[in-house]
Each structure stands twice: as C-alpha cells, then as structure tokens.
Write an enzyme that holds these catalytic residues in place. Sequence first.
Site, PDB file in Angstrom:
ATOM      1  NE  ARG A 118       6.985  -9.447   2.435  1.00  0.00           N
ATOM      2  CZ  ARG A 118       5.819  -8.840   2.207  1.00  0.00           C
ATOM      3  NH1 ARG A 118       5.541  -7.684   2.791  1.00  0.00           N
ATOM      4  NH2 ARG A 118       4.925  -9.397   1.405  1.00  0.00           N
ATOM      5  CG  ASP A 144       1.739   3.597  -1.325  1.00  0.00           C
ATOM      6  OD1 ASP A 144       0.850   2.999  -1.948  1.00  0.00           O
ATOM      7  OD2 ASP A 144       2.375   3.088  -0.372  1.00  0.00           O
TER       8      ASP A 144
END
Length: 278
Positions: free
Chosen positions: A41, A147
Amino acid sequence: MRDSQREFAYTRADFDRLRQLSRDYSGIQVPDDKFDMFYSRLAKRLRALGLSTFRSYVDYLSAHPDLEFTEFINSVTTNLTAFFRENHHFEFLAKQALPQICKQSVGRKTLSAWSAGCSTGEEAYSLAMTLHEHLPGDWRFQVLATDLDTQVLRTAAAGVYPLEAVARLGERRLKQWFQKGVGRQDRRVRVKAELREAIEFRQLNLMRDWPELSGFDLIFCRNVLIYFDRSTKEALAKRYWQALRPGGYLFIGHSESLHQLDTGFEALGQTVYRKPER
C-alpha cells in the site's frame, strides 16, 4: 514476498514504527499479518516522494505529519461497504427506532443522524433513504457522515457509483433516488440532489476531540470498533453515549459488541444499542 524481491528496503522495525504511528494518530490496531499489506500500500508513496527506503519514509512521516499523514492513512485503511449492508439494522430503524423516536419527541419534528466511518457513502445514503421513506411527512432530518480517509469522502460526496453497486436496491428505489448516466457514463448512476443535500460529508478523526457533535438520535458506527483495543472501544462508546440524545440508538457491526464494556448502553439485540431515556 522475499526481501530480495522488494523495490524498497523494508524491515520489521519499519513496520513496527509505522503501525505505532497509525495507532497514535487514529487508534487503529494493526496486527502482525499486515506486514506485506503495508509494503504494497505504501510503496507508491515512496515513489511519489522519491524515497528509497521505508526508514526514510518513516522519518519523513514523523517530520512532516501535516503534509503526509492524510496520505498515509488513506493508503493503509480498508474501505468495504455496500448499500443497505447488514439490512436488519435498516429494518429495525424503520419499524422500531423511528416510531419510538417520533413518539418520545414531543414538540420536536427534526431528527439528527451520524454515520461515523462512512467510507464511500453507501451507508449514509442508505440511512438517508430510510429516513426519507419512513419518517412522517412533516419531519425533517440531517445526516452527518464522517471518515478519516479524504479519498473515500470525495467519492461519497460525488455520489456516483457503478450500476453493480445498486443492482439489488429494487426498481422503485433506483427510480426515486438515482439518475442513470448516459454516453460514457451509461454504466454508472448518481444519487439525486435531494438525497445528497440531506448529508454533510466531513473528515473527522474519531480519536480527536469533537465537542460540537451532540444531540444525535441515531449513530451508525459499524465495522469501526473492530480496529481498536478494548480501552479505546470503551472510551469511544462512552463518547457516543454523550453525543446521543436520551433514547437515542447506536448501531455497530455484526462482528462487534459492547459486551463487558462499561458504556451505559442498553443492548437491544443484533448489535443495536440504546441510551436510556433517563
């Protein structure tokens, strides 16, 4: 992946420093088995920054948190969601929670809901659809959707999804709440303005202070608590208790529980909890 196959030097010490930074910043617990995931990632961040080792990336992240932490969290968090996921929660909301809220709210015809950890927006839009469809016509509502990841928030605010994402919603809901794309967008839909305007999307770190958030009738925080340790779960649940009106409801994920945590909530079953009216 063997070390010899990696483009960038990466050690267990680098991983441990990165997951400690993740925990300090976001409260997220990163298990040992995420070692390779962190490499895959974050490798793109090293390329973008022109760095050659993960040690140098850790140093950069520590020295420039204002510049890099959002990119770091965006890269390592997982966002899995769907419209009306765990549909029993929306059925409970329509059949039990909303009638009870309307009954107990003498002199008030507004409702406030929060989707905490909203990801790409499907939960928040599912919540707004349910409220539109089941609240009395003279009631108004507002949904806050938050979020930590700014990339998913951009997707959520745009309200554009592939046709596959809405395939199970049914013809009535598709016609009422979505516009079908044309031309190069013919395999996509967009949430109609009426629904988008009922939701405020905002970045929020649940580990930071949010004293302005209060007076909610409903809080959905599903598949978020699983990332935290026991003490963090308990502290966050207590903060949700404070943010809810008396008689308000908290919905958490099917694999989560407040069992044996000191929170003050009443368990109603199927991971639905209620703050007592008194």
